[in-house]
Design an enzyme around this catalytic site. Sequence first.
Site, mmCIF file in Angstrom:
data_model
loop_
_atom_site.group_PDB
_atom_site.id
_atom_site.type_symbol
_atom_site.label_atom_id
_atom_site.label_comp_id
_atom_site.label_asym_id
_atom_site.label_seq_id
_atom_site.Cartn_x
_atom_site.Cartn_y
_atom_site.Cartn_z
ATOM 1 N N ARG A 12 -8.117 -3.273 10.015
ATOM 2 C CA ARG A 12 -7.746 -2.652 8.735
ATOM 3 C C ARG A 12 -6.391 -3.134 8.234
ATOM 4 O O ARG A 12 -5.987 -2.826 7.119
ATOM 5 C CB ARG A 12 -7.744 -1.136 8.876
ATOM 6 C CG ARG A 12 -9.144 -0.592 9.182
ATOM 7 C CD ARG A 12 -9.174 0.903 9.219
ATOM 8 N NE ARG A 12 -8.844 1.410 7.886
ATOM 9 C CZ ARG A 12 -8.517 2.657 7.649
ATOM 10 N NH1 ARG A 12 -8.454 3.528 8.620
ATOM 11 N NH2 ARG A 12 -8.224 3.050 6.427
ATOM 12 N N CYS A 13 -5.677 -3.900 9.048
ATOM 13 C CA CYS A 13 -4.330 -4.368 8.713
ATOM 14 C C CYS A 13 -4.392 -5.785 8.144
ATOM 15 O O CYS A 13 -4.909 -6.703 8.786
ATOM 16 C CB CYS A 13 -3.461 -4.337 9.975
ATOM 17 S SG CYS A 13 -1.860 -5.132 9.778
ATOM 18 N N SER A 14 -3.831 -5.982 6.969
ATOM 19 C CA SER A 14 -3.890 -7.304 6.325
ATOM 20 C C SER A 14 -3.128 -8.351 7.140
ATOM 21 O O SER A 14 -3.573 -9.498 7.247
ATOM 22 C CB SER A 14 -3.355 -7.238 4.899
ATOM 23 O OG SER A 14 -1.980 -6.893 4.892
#
Length: 117
Positions: A12-14
């Site tokens: 979920r972390c870019s």
Amino acid sequence: MTEPIQIFHNPRCSKSRQALELLSEQDIEPEIIRYLETPPTEQELSDILVALNYQPRELMRTGENEFKELGLDNPDLSREQLIAAMVANPKLIERPIVLANGKAAVGRPPENILTIL
């Protein structure tokens, strides 16, 4: 045989996704560790901190609610207590972390990981 390259990854972390993409561009298929689901042990996290040459708070996401709720800014907390808090609350661990060639790098910015490949 060399050890596999590992990435402590949060999909979920870019920044974590960008680091994974950078590894792919280098034709590297790392072992993906979804650390929110499978947190490192206290010993593993301690070893990662040594490889990074970080103190525990340097690897903590201090903006997370858990940081404030658990009082982790308390200067009297020991290294062991801070590590235990991160293992119990893996959301507090900064990401991504890449381990390669006996070294470690935090992918913030993602290009940092290229220095250890």
